[in-house]
Design a protein around this motif. Structure first.
Motif, mmCIF file in Angstrom:
data_model
loop_
_atom_site.group_PDB
_atom_site.id
_atom_site.type_symbol
_atom_site.label_atom_id
_atom_site.label_comp_id
_atom_site.label_asym_id
_atom_site.label_seq_id
_atom_site.Cartn_x
_atom_site.Cartn_y
_atom_site.Cartn_z
ATOM 1 N N LYS A 13 1.151 -1.176 -0.036
ATOM 2 C CA LYS A 13 -0.001 -0.053 -0.209
ATOM 3 C C LYS A 13 0.822 1.184 -0.067
ATOM 4 O O LYS A 13 2.049 1.285 0.007
ATOM 5 C CB LYS A 13 -1.012 0.077 1.354
ATOM 6 N N GLU A 19 -0.729 10.055 7.099
ATOM 7 C CA GLU A 19 0.264 9.184 8.049
ATOM 8 C C GLU A 19 0.309 10.408 9.192
ATOM 9 O O GLU A 19 0.415 11.461 9.159
ATOM 10 C CB GLU A 19 1.540 9.179 7.298
ATOM 11 N N HIS A 20 0.331 9.471 10.261
ATOM 12 C CA HIS A 20 0.453 10.233 11.623
ATOM 13 C C HIS A 20 -0.783 10.751 12.116
ATOM 14 O O HIS A 20 -1.277 10.473 13.316
ATOM 15 C CB HIS A 20 1.658 11.179 11.722
ATOM 16 N N VAL A 22 -3.625 10.034 11.338
ATOM 17 C CA VAL A 22 -4.611 8.916 11.535
ATOM 18 C C VAL A 22 -4.589 8.445 12.753
ATOM 19 O O VAL A 22 -5.548 8.052 13.248
ATOM 20 C CB VAL A 22 -4.575 8.237 10.212
ATOM 21 N N PRO A 131 -0.681 0.641 16.258
ATOM 22 C CA PRO A 131 -1.146 0.919 14.710
ATOM 23 C C PRO A 131 -2.634 1.379 14.677
ATOM 24 O O PRO A 131 -3.507 0.991 15.526
ATOM 25 C CB PRO A 131 -1.176 -0.702 14.231
ATOM 26 N N SER A 132 -2.666 2.442 13.663
ATOM 27 C CA SER A 132 -4.160 2.957 13.644
ATOM 28 C C SER A 132 -4.985 1.798 12.833
ATOM 29 O O SER A 132 -6.134 2.047 12.967
ATOM 30 C CB SER A 132 -4.131 4.205 12.565
ATOM 31 N N ASP A 135 -2.655 0.449 7.582
ATOM 32 C CA ASP A 135 -1.940 -0.400 6.736
ATOM 33 C C ASP A 135 -2.571 -1.652 6.319
ATOM 34 O O ASP A 135 -2.676 -2.066 5.136
ATOM 35 C CB ASP A 135 -0.556 -0.882 7.449
HETATM 36 C C1 MEV Z 1 2.467 4.091 9.102
HETATM 37 O O1 MEV Z 1 2.333 3.512 7.740
HETATM 38 C C2 MEV Z 1 1.343 5.115 9.258
HETATM 39 C C3 MEV Z 1 1.195 5.861 10.403
HETATM 40 O O2 MEV Z 1 0.194 6.557 10.364
HETATM 41 C C4 MEV Z 1 1.088 4.558 11.641
HETATM 42 C C5 MEV Z 1 -0.332 4.116 11.665
HETATM 43 O O3 MEV Z 1 -1.139 4.551 11.112
HETATM 44 O O4 MEV Z 1 -0.559 3.176 12.357
HETATM 45 C C6 MEV Z 1 2.815 6.413 10.538
#
Ligand code: MEV
Length: 292
Positions: A13, A19-20, A22, A131-132, A135
């Motif tokens: 992906k 990123e972050h 999220v 992790p959000s 991924d």
């Molecule tokens: C990592 O691919 C994405 C981040 O937002 C971490 C997450 O979403 O868990 C940095």
């Protein structure tokens, strides 16, 4: 008698925006990279698998074996991957998903998508700490998605008739450390995260309106915010600068950062190919082009 082999596959992906931010409940938009894949083979072994709890592959296999009540089975696991590791392209999630699918296939067990996602996110905790879920969700999706932590996701049509160039800085990204760095900033991170959240909304509007200028401009602004937040790297900044100087509509780092990949938005294939060539001349170790 031929030996049973369990096979599992998963694709990688790339994060377009979010990123972050999220992690803190703002929306993100990410795309599956369906041609960049991991394949996992599971077969019987005369030795018990050594579980390394610091390794997402081991954790994924163990989580799958435990789920199936087969933690004592002797198996071996092989991974073949086109997804470069630690570059923000979802390698850890894709490896976990492929491995879990292969274990279930080996034992001829059916696997529901929700169970697969829960098991993959258990392994992601090792790679990402908190992790959000973005991924794993994107590696399980065949279409681009808009994702909001704990709320869910929706599929997004991406018919922009544009191209996204992905360029690998060649430097390992450090998602865990980058997520911890943002967390340690405490309330100082909030304005950046808030602006990143707004930029995700802008990009969503730009995609719906098929307005490449809006999308590109917001991507470059997001890069600026991520850099200010301290999660970019000199190599990513350099490649983003090259993409912008070459006339890309927008460019940003992608993924956890502190290394990893950048993405750049181009109007069409010809422009994307020329930019990819230039990025490689300027130090990118690999490039990919995705139609948007
Ligand atoms: C990592 O691919 C994405 C981040 O937002 C971490 C997450 O979403 O868990 C940095």
């Amino acid at each position: 008698m031929t030996q049973k082999i369990g096979i599992g596959r998963a694709h990688s992906k790339i994060i377009l925006i979010g990123e972050h931010s999220v992690v803190y409940g703002y929306s993100a938009i990410a795309l599956p990279l369906k041609n960049i894949e991991v394949v996992c083979h599971v077969q019987s072994s005369d030795q018990a698998l050594e579980i390394d709890i610091a390794d997402p592959l081991s954790t994924a296999v163990f989580a799958a074996l435990e789920f199936l009540d087969k933690a004592d089975e002797k198996i071996s696991v092989q991974i073949e991957s086109n997804v470069p590791a630690k570059r923000g392209m979802g390698s850890s999630a894709a490896v976990a998903i492929a491995a879990i699918r292969a274990v279930f296939d080996y034992f001829d067990q059916s696997l529901t998508l929700p169970d697969l996602e829960i098991l993959a996110n258990q392994a992601e905790i090792i790679a990402h700490e908190n992790p959000s879920g973005l991924d794993a969700k994107t590696c399980l999706s065949d279409t681009a998605i808009k994702f909001i932590r704990n709320l869910g996701f929706s599929e997004m049509a991406m018919d922009l008739e544009a191209c996204l160039v992905i360029a690998d800085t060649g430097i390992h990204g450090h998602t865990r450390e980058a997520v911890a760095k943002v967390r340690n900033l405490e309330e100082k991170a909030l304005p950046y995260l808030h602006r990143l959240g707004k930029l995700a909304n802008t990009i969503e509007i730009g995609i719906l309106a098929k307005d490449l200028l809006i999308v590109g401009q917001a991507m470059s602004q997001a890069h600026h915010e991520l850099n200010q937040l301290g999660v970019s790297s000199p190599e990513a900044n350099r490649l983003v600068g090259v993409a912008q100087a070459q006339g890309a509509l927008g460019a940003k780092m992608s993924g956890g950062g502190l290394g990893g990949c950048i993405i750049a938005l181009c109007r069409h294939q010809e422009e994307a190919v020329a930019l990819a060539t230039e990025l490689e001349k300027e130090g990118a170790v690999n490039t990919w082009i995705e139609n948007l």
